[in-house]
Enzyme design. Structure first.
Site, short mmCIF file in Angstrom:
data_model
loop_
_atom_site.label_atom_id
_atom_site.label_comp_id
_atom_site.label_asym_id
_atom_site.label_seq_id
_atom_site.Cartn_x
_atom_site.Cartn_y
_atom_site.Cartn_z
N ASP A 8 9.07 27.30 46.55
CA ASP A 8 8.07 26.74 47.45
C ASP A 8 7.00 27.77 47.83
OD1 ASP A 8 9.58 24.04 48.95
OD2 ASP A 8 10.78 25.43 47.75
N GLU A 39 4.23 21.84 47.40
CA GLU A 39 4.01 20.90 48.51
C GLU A 39 3.54 21.59 49.79
OE1 GLU A 39 7.28 18.81 50.09
OE2 GLU A 39 8.23 20.61 50.87
N ASN A 40 3.61 22.92 49.82
CA ASN A 40 3.16 23.67 51.01
C ASN A 40 1.97 24.58 50.71
OD1 ASN A 40 5.44 22.89 52.87
ND2 ASN A 40 6.63 23.90 51.29
N ASN A 67 8.77 16.33 50.33
CA ASN A 67 8.54 15.50 51.52
C ASN A 67 7.17 15.74 52.15
OD1 ASN A 67 10.09 18.00 52.03
ND2 ASN A 67 9.73 17.52 54.18
N HIS A 68 6.47 16.81 51.75
CA HIS A 68 5.13 17.06 52.30
C HIS A 68 4.02 16.67 51.32
CE1 HIS A 68 6.61 19.02 55.88
NE2 HIS A 68 7.31 19.89 55.17
N HIS A 150 14.45 18.48 45.12
CA HIS A 150 13.95 18.91 46.42
C HIS A 150 14.87 18.35 47.50
CE1 HIS A 150 10.58 20.57 48.75
NE2 HIS A 150 10.74 19.55 49.59
N HIS A 175 13.03 23.39 48.64
CA HIS A 175 12.94 22.84 50.00
C HIS A 175 13.46 23.78 51.09
CE1 HIS A 175 12.57 19.98 53.25
NE2 HIS A 175 13.85 20.07 53.53
N HIS A 177 13.61 27.09 51.10
CA HIS A 177 12.83 28.33 51.13
C HIS A 177 13.69 29.59 51.19
CE1 HIS A 177 9.16 26.01 53.08
NE2 HIS A 177 9.71 25.37 52.06
#
Length: 259
Positions: A8, A39-40, A67-68, A150, A175, A177
């Site tokens: 991530d 996603e981040n 999820n993001h 994830h 997910h 991290h």
């Protein structure tokens, strides 16, 4: 083939780490194909067109998410690009693709993005059965199958790894991290790791400003988290399918790293 999957990537510090590390790492390890969970990318939550293009510019082949995925409305400008994936087990009308086939060096590489259901709090179909459905479509077309799983729960990740053992080339968890030390080849030779880790600020709480997270735990009050900046850590997993080599990578800014 030689694959690199990157954990991530959090905000500006994570993007800087990728830009500084990836080009030379690809050259040194002779990497053929790179998958990155993004996603981040955009200030710690979501993906924008500019952050997506920034990452692609340094040699990333596919950006997966979780999820993001839809946290930034700008993602809808790029969600139909074949180089970005969202979890395949989201509701059927969710925008974007959950898997795709890519041609590289004369081979067909399938990348599947799935999300676990334990503690995730989203309306999700079963990732196990979703994989089965996708596998039926791609099994005769793909030379390699890479899965970004994830998820929050390590038990769900491990169970999934064993479930697809012998069907997937590589399953890497994202997910949490936090890079796990359980990289291995499962009995039927699927390469596996529970979480490939974080690419972002080293002196942080999973990429976030530590003071904000501490305040949240102490006060119980709502806190808007922001990504930390400063010295980075780059975490990834390398797979050489020809020689059956699987290696965790962890590069801290300013420290020597031996490949």
């Amino acid at each position: 083939m030689r694959f690199l999957v990157i954990g991530d990537v959090i905000g500006r510090t994570g993007r800087r780490a990728v830009k500084e590390v990836l080009p030379s790492l690809k050259e040194k390890l002779n990497i053929d194909f790179v998958v990155l969970n993004g996603e981040n990318l955009a200030h710690g939550n979501g993906i924008t067109k500019s952050t997506f293009e920034e990452i692609l510019s340094v040699g990333v082949d596919v950006v997966t998410s979780g999820n993001h995925t839809y946290d930034k409305k700008e993602v809808f400008e790029i969600i139909d690009d074949e180089r970005i994936l969202r979890p395949a087990n989201l509701p059927p009308l969710a925008k974007g693709k959950g898997f795709n086939l890519y041609q590289k060096n004369g081979k067909n590489v399938a990348v599947i993005n799935l999300m676990g259901r334990v503690f995730m709090g989203l309306p999700l179909d079963c990732p196990f059965r979703t994989f089965d459905s996708i596998h039926q479509i791609i099994k005769d077309k793909a030379d390699y199958i890479i899965v970004d799983f994830h998820a929050e729960a390590t038990s769900e990740k491990q169970a999934f790894g064993y479930y697809v053992d012998g069907k997937a080339t590589l399953v890497f968890g994202t997910h949490t991290h936090v890079q796990t030390s359980d990289e291995r080849f499962l009995p039927q030779n699927t390469a596996y790791i529970s979480d490939v880790g974080l690419t972002g600020a080293y002196d942080s709480v999973i990429g976030v400003k530590k003071e904000q997270v501490i305040e949240k735990f102490i006060t119980g009050m709502p806190i808007k988290y922001e990504p930390e900046e400063g010295r980075y850590i780059f975490q990834a997993l390398f797979l050489d399918t020809q020689h059956n080599v699987l290696k965790r990578i962890q590069i801290k800014e300013g420290e020597d790293y031996e490949l």
